[in-house]
Design an enzyme around this catalytic site. Structure first.
Site, mmCIF file in Angstrom:
data_model
loop_
_atom_site.group_PDB
_atom_site.id
_atom_site.type_symbol
_atom_site.label_atom_id
_atom_site.label_comp_id
_atom_site.label_asym_id
_atom_site.label_seq_id
_atom_site.Cartn_x
_atom_site.Cartn_y
_atom_site.Cartn_z
ATOM 1 C CG HIS A 142 -7.558 4.511 28.506
ATOM 2 N ND1 HIS A 142 -8.326 4.000 27.334
ATOM 3 C CD2 HIS A 142 -7.889 3.286 29.202
ATOM 4 C CE1 HIS A 142 -9.014 2.894 27.477
ATOM 5 N NE2 HIS A 142 -8.653 2.514 28.617
ATOM 6 C CG ASP A 182 -8.078 0.535 32.769
ATOM 7 O OD1 ASP A 182 -8.293 -0.326 32.635
ATOM 8 O OD2 ASP A 182 -7.575 1.225 31.726
ATOM 9 C CG HIS A 185 -4.243 -1.324 34.793
ATOM 10 N ND1 HIS A 185 -3.567 -2.436 34.291
ATOM 11 C CD2 HIS A 185 -5.292 -0.815 33.892
ATOM 12 C CE1 HIS A 185 -4.388 -2.914 33.450
ATOM 13 N NE2 HIS A 185 -5.214 -2.086 32.988
ATOM 14 C CG HIS A 212 -6.910 -4.553 35.059
ATOM 15 N ND1 HIS A 212 -6.628 -5.506 34.137
ATOM 16 C CD2 HIS A 212 -7.808 -3.595 34.680
ATOM 17 C CE1 HIS A 212 -7.450 -5.208 33.130
ATOM 18 N NE2 HIS A 212 -8.357 -3.740 33.428
ATOM 19 C CE LYS A 286 -11.385 -5.739 24.035
ATOM 20 N NZ LYS A 286 -12.217 -5.829 25.143
ATOM 21 C CE1 TYR A 289 -6.906 -1.709 23.046
ATOM 22 C CE2 TYR A 289 -8.338 -1.439 25.148
ATOM 23 C CZ TYR A 289 -7.560 -2.106 23.935
ATOM 24 O OH TYR A 289 -7.751 -3.591 23.894
ATOM 25 C CG ASP A 293 -3.271 2.454 22.743
ATOM 26 O OD1 ASP A 293 -3.248 3.411 23.555
ATOM 27 O OD2 ASP A 293 -3.309 1.450 23.085
#
Length: 313
Positions: A142, A182, A185, A212, A286, A289, A293
């Protein structure tokens, strides 16, 4: 971390057996030697500085004895710029969503660190794979995708709207922010953040929340320090541009004042909305993902984020 052993006849790494890997090409051998020498050099420097090293049995890589002499020759070889020198070359990655993507040298150097490789073990959707067995994609892929989209979008603006005065440093900072957004995380991604804040609230309701994004900022700065990544070798200021990357990761509320220590005027405020859009929530994080996803869970894309140039009149 790399341990070289002269009494082995093959390469074992992360569960690979001799029968599961094909003979490497000469180009692959050279690439492996570069990476091996680079990591061995860093490990040696760390040990010389007295830093404690933890090398797990599952992370040992044994190098064929004949390659040791190749590593020595590589050190003296000046035919190409070594990956251990100040700057790195760009690199191609093959992504399930965006197909082939190319990341600049600075991002490649960040990807090759232990801190970033950790993201390979963090599932993007936490425990969702218990419901959707194919949803096993990670924060690693990602992050590569977000870095790619960030570069696509900022370069599109640079080409189509030259009046915005977007320069190569701006482009690189936006890409780096997309890659590192990220880093902070924890296990199970957002589930971990919720757990930590729930426990912390029980102990101190007035204490700060664990975010995060803020941890990503701290980890990026520590990553650069621990791995001796020279931002100046890529044309970036080691403080002003790094603070700008941190701002891009955090995002900026529309009513917030523009910081004066990021090396850019407020006219470039729009760049902050590319990776972490606090204005309306639509950003490349966004967009990546949403597609990733849906591909992992359902096997098909739900939206198209391709950037197409406008038709000429």
């Amino acid at each position: 971390h790399i341990v070289a052993a002269t009494n082995t006849s093959t390469i074992y790494g992360y569960g690979l057996s001799p029968s599961s890997i094909s003979p490497p090409s000469s180009g692959q051998q050279r690439s492996w030697l570069r990476a091996a020498y680079c990591r061995a050099s860093r490990l040696s420097r760390s040990l010389n500085q007295g830093q404690e090293q933890h090398i797990g049995s599952g992370h040992l890589v044994y190098i064929h004895g004949k390659m040791l002499s190749g590593m020595k020759r590589l050190r003296e070889d000046s035919l190409e710029r070594s990956e251990c020198q100040k700057s790195r070359d760009k690199k191609k990655f093959h992504d399930r969503v965006h197909s082939q993507i190319i990341l600049p040298g600075l991002l490649v150097e960040v990807v090759d660190t232990i801190q970033f490789q950790r993201l390979r073990q963090l599932k993007q959707l936490g425990g969702v794979d218990l419901l959707f067995p194919s949803a096993t994609h990670t924060r690693f892929e990602h992050s590569l995708g977000v870095a790619h989209l960030a570069g696509v979008f900022v370069n599109h603006l640079k080409t189509e709207q030259p009046e915005l005065a977007i320069n190569p440093k701006d482009v690189l900072c936006v890409q780096l922010a997309g890659l590192a957004h990220d880093l902070g995380h924890g296990p199970f991604s957002h589930m971990y953040q919720h757990f930590v804040n729930t426990v912390a609230k029980q102990k101190d309701e007035t204490g700060p929340k664990w975010e995060h994004e803020e941890m990503s900022v701290k980890m990026l700065r520590q990553l650069i320090k621990d791995n001796d990544i020279q931002l100046g070798a890529y044309g970036l200021h080691p403080e002003d541009d790094l603070r700008f990357v941190e701002l891009l990761i955090r995002g900026l509320q529309p009513e917030a004042d523009w910081p004066e220590d990021v090396g850019r005027p407020e006219e470039k405020r729009f760049l902050v909305d590319i990776v972490a859009n606090q204005r309306n929530g639509v950003d490349v994080d966004k967009l990546d993902y949403f597609i990733r996803d849906s591909v992992a869970c359902y096997g098909k894309e739900t939206i198209d984020v391709s950037v197409h140039p406008p038709p000429h009149p």
